[in-house]
Write an enzyme that holds these catalytic residues in place. Structure first.
Site, mmCIF file in Angstrom:
data_model
loop_
_atom_site.group_PDB
_atom_site.id
_atom_site.type_symbol
_atom_site.label_atom_id
_atom_site.label_comp_id
_atom_site.label_asym_id
_atom_site.label_seq_id
_atom_site.Cartn_x
_atom_site.Cartn_y
_atom_site.Cartn_z
ATOM 1 N N GLN A 165 -9.883 -4.090 -3.924
ATOM 2 C CA GLN A 165 -11.222 -3.575 -3.620
ATOM 3 C C GLN A 165 -12.185 -3.921 -4.751
ATOM 4 O O GLN A 165 -13.300 -4.404 -4.518
ATOM 5 C CB GLN A 165 -11.152 -2.045 -3.430
ATOM 6 N N ARG A 172 0.872 -1.189 0.000
ATOM 7 C CA ARG A 172 0.000 0.000 0.000
ATOM 8 C C ARG A 172 0.894 1.220 0.000
ATOM 9 O O ARG A 172 1.696 1.404 0.936
ATOM 10 C CB ARG A 172 -0.922 -0.003 1.223
ATOM 11 N N HIS A 175 -6.888 0.431 -6.913
ATOM 12 C CA HIS A 175 -7.189 -0.385 -5.725
ATOM 13 C C HIS A 175 -7.823 -1.694 -6.214
ATOM 14 O O HIS A 175 -9.016 -1.942 -6.031
ATOM 15 C CB HIS A 175 -8.131 0.392 -4.800
ATOM 16 N N CYS A 210 -16.436 1.458 -0.248
ATOM 17 C CA CYS A 210 -15.248 0.665 0.087
ATOM 18 C C CYS A 210 -14.913 0.750 1.568
ATOM 19 O O CYS A 210 -14.232 -0.128 2.099
ATOM 20 C CB CYS A 210 -14.064 1.119 -0.756
ATOM 21 N N ASP A 226 -17.503 6.944 -2.259
ATOM 22 C CA ASP A 226 -16.261 6.852 -1.473
ATOM 23 C C ASP A 226 -16.019 8.252 -0.904
ATOM 24 O O ASP A 226 -16.676 9.227 -1.310
ATOM 25 C CB ASP A 226 -15.113 6.391 -2.406
ATOM 26 N N ARG A 257 -13.401 -8.721 0.921
ATOM 27 C CA ARG A 257 -11.987 -8.412 0.698
ATOM 28 C C ARG A 257 -11.146 -9.654 0.983
ATOM 29 O O ARG A 257 -10.234 -9.998 0.237
ATOM 30 C CB ARG A 257 -11.536 -7.243 1.599
HETATM 31 N N1 CP Z 1 -11.324 -0.273 1.795
HETATM 32 C C1 CP Z 1 -10.085 -0.303 2.315
HETATM 33 O O1 CP Z 1 -9.101 -0.483 1.597
HETATM 34 O O2 CP Z 1 -10.044 -0.130 3.655
HETATM 35 P P1 CP Z 1 -8.727 0.055 4.562
HETATM 36 O O3 CP Z 1 -8.157 1.408 4.209
HETATM 37 O O4 CP Z 1 -9.229 -0.013 5.966
HETATM 38 O O5 CP Z 1 -7.761 -1.040 4.228
HETATM 39 N N1 NVA Z 2 -10.093 6.601 -2.046
HETATM 40 C C1 NVA Z 2 -9.749 6.180 -0.709
HETATM 41 C C2 NVA Z 2 -9.971 4.723 -0.540
HETATM 42 C C3 NVA Z 2 -9.698 4.192 0.834
HETATM 43 C C4 NVA Z 2 -9.903 2.721 0.958
HETATM 44 C C5 NVA Z 2 -8.311 6.529 -0.421
HETATM 45 O O1 NVA Z 2 -7.437 6.311 -1.284
HETATM 46 O O2 NVA Z 2 -8.026 7.047 0.660
#
Ligand code: CP
Ligand code: NVA
Length: 317
Positions: free
Chosen positions: A134, A104, A131, A265, A226, A293
């Site tokens: 997701q 990440r 992502h 998400c 989101d 997930r």
């Molecule tokens: N949706 C998602 O990726 O959640 P987290 O940021 O908690 O991993």
């Molecule tokens: N768009 C959001 C998704 C989080 C799971 C972000 O990148 O922060």
């Protein structure tokens, strides 16, 4: 040596995507495999985080453990990468110990760089552009409700962000119509939209961009939103004003099909992009998404890290 397959964006899964989701649904429902099937036995998966996470971190740790593997969570502050060691060197070194890496990160180029030096599969666990895990869980959740996906129409209301990018690609890959309503100036990246439109030519998915949340939600089977400000954009607070009229609330959802599913998400900023009345309604499937997930990622990990076991399990059903 066969070339190692990475998952940086959902379209990296190509024609295998539908099968992976069906595999995940089957595996989730299978009472016998939970304890017997250990495709990650003796395998170690490193999970690097440069941003916070609840769902991704816990679903990877638990999912890897259930598959018989060893998860190693590596927080950015605790490893050398980005301080005294380059991303490329880290990818090469970790590949000598690990059988897969999830990452990440902020800029998407960072996970691309890691994948270029890694000799084991690299899975993007969220970048500022994509992502894919997701999107896999999202389409799995829609497929659980409607296995053929016939008649599905996904409406996105909000920012043209990382989650939308993989959602539209995933819909295009599976022939699902997708309409996104975004404010002017916050459109998704044109290179991703072009990729999705190219894929849709082969599957017949209709892809539509609009600035009208009402138009997007008309006859939708799914409404998805989101946060308006993603991780790494916290300094862009002026962005919020562009999203006036983009809240998913009871006035907006009446335009969708009566049995529409509400998706997010998560984490959600209640009262901003969605009201409590919608996210807590009977139409909300956000916690199914969150659970999926884990199942979707277990299918992806098996597919990438132990393809023979993936095939063997597929032969069983
Ligand atoms: N949706 C998602 O990726 O959640 P987290 O940021 O908690 O991993
Ligand atoms: N768009 C959001 C998704 C989080 C799971 C972000 O990148 O922060």
């Amino acid at each position: 040596m066969t070339e190692v397959q990475h998952l940086l964006a959902i379209d990296d899964l190509g024609d295998d995507f539908r099968d992976i989701l069906q595999w995940a649904i089957q595996f989730k429902q299978d009472p016998d495999t939970d304890y017997d099937f250990k495709p990650l036995d003796e395998l170690s998966i490193g999970c690097i985080y440069e941003k916070p996470s609840t769902r991704t971190r816990v679903s990877f740790e638990v999912g890897i453990h259930k598959l018989g593997g060893q998860p190693l969570t590596l927080l950015k502050g605790d490893i050398q990468m980005g301080k005294s060691e380059s991303i490329a060197d880290t990818g090469a070194v970790l590949s000598r110990f690990l059988d897969g890496i999830t990452y990440r990160c902020f800029g998407h180029d960072m996970v691309t760089t890691l994948s270029e030096s890694a000799t084991v599969p690299v899975i993007n666990a969220l970048s500022d552009k994509h992502h894919p895990c997701q999107a896999a869980a999202d389409l799995m959740t829609i497929m659980e409700r409607n296995p053929s996906l016939e008649g599905e129409r996904v409406a996105w209301v909000g920012d043209g962000n990382n989650v939308l990018h993989d959602l539209m690609l995933a819909c295009a890959m599976l022939g699902v119509d997708c309409v996104w309503a975004v404010p002017k100036g916050y459109e998704p990246d044109t290179d991703v939209v072009d990729r999705a439109r190219e894929i849709a030519k082969g599957t017949g998915a209709e892809l539509v961009e609009t600035n009208s949340p009402r138009e997007a939600c008309d006859n939708a089977s799914i409404i998805y939103t989101d946060v308006f400000i993603s991780m790494g954009e916290e300094h862009l607070s002026e962005k919020m004003s562009a999203f006036d009229g983009f809240q998913v609330n009871e006035d907006l959802v009446v335009h969708a099909k009566s049995d529409y599913g509400f998706m997010h998400c998560l984490p959600a900023h209640r009262g901003e992009e969605v009201t409590d009345a919608v996210i807590d309604s009977e139409n909300s499937i956000v916690f199914d998404q969150a659970e999926n997930r884990m199942w979707a990622q277990m299918a992806i990990l098996t597919f990438l890290c132990n393809p023979a076991a993936y095939e063997a399990y597929r032969e069983l059903y």
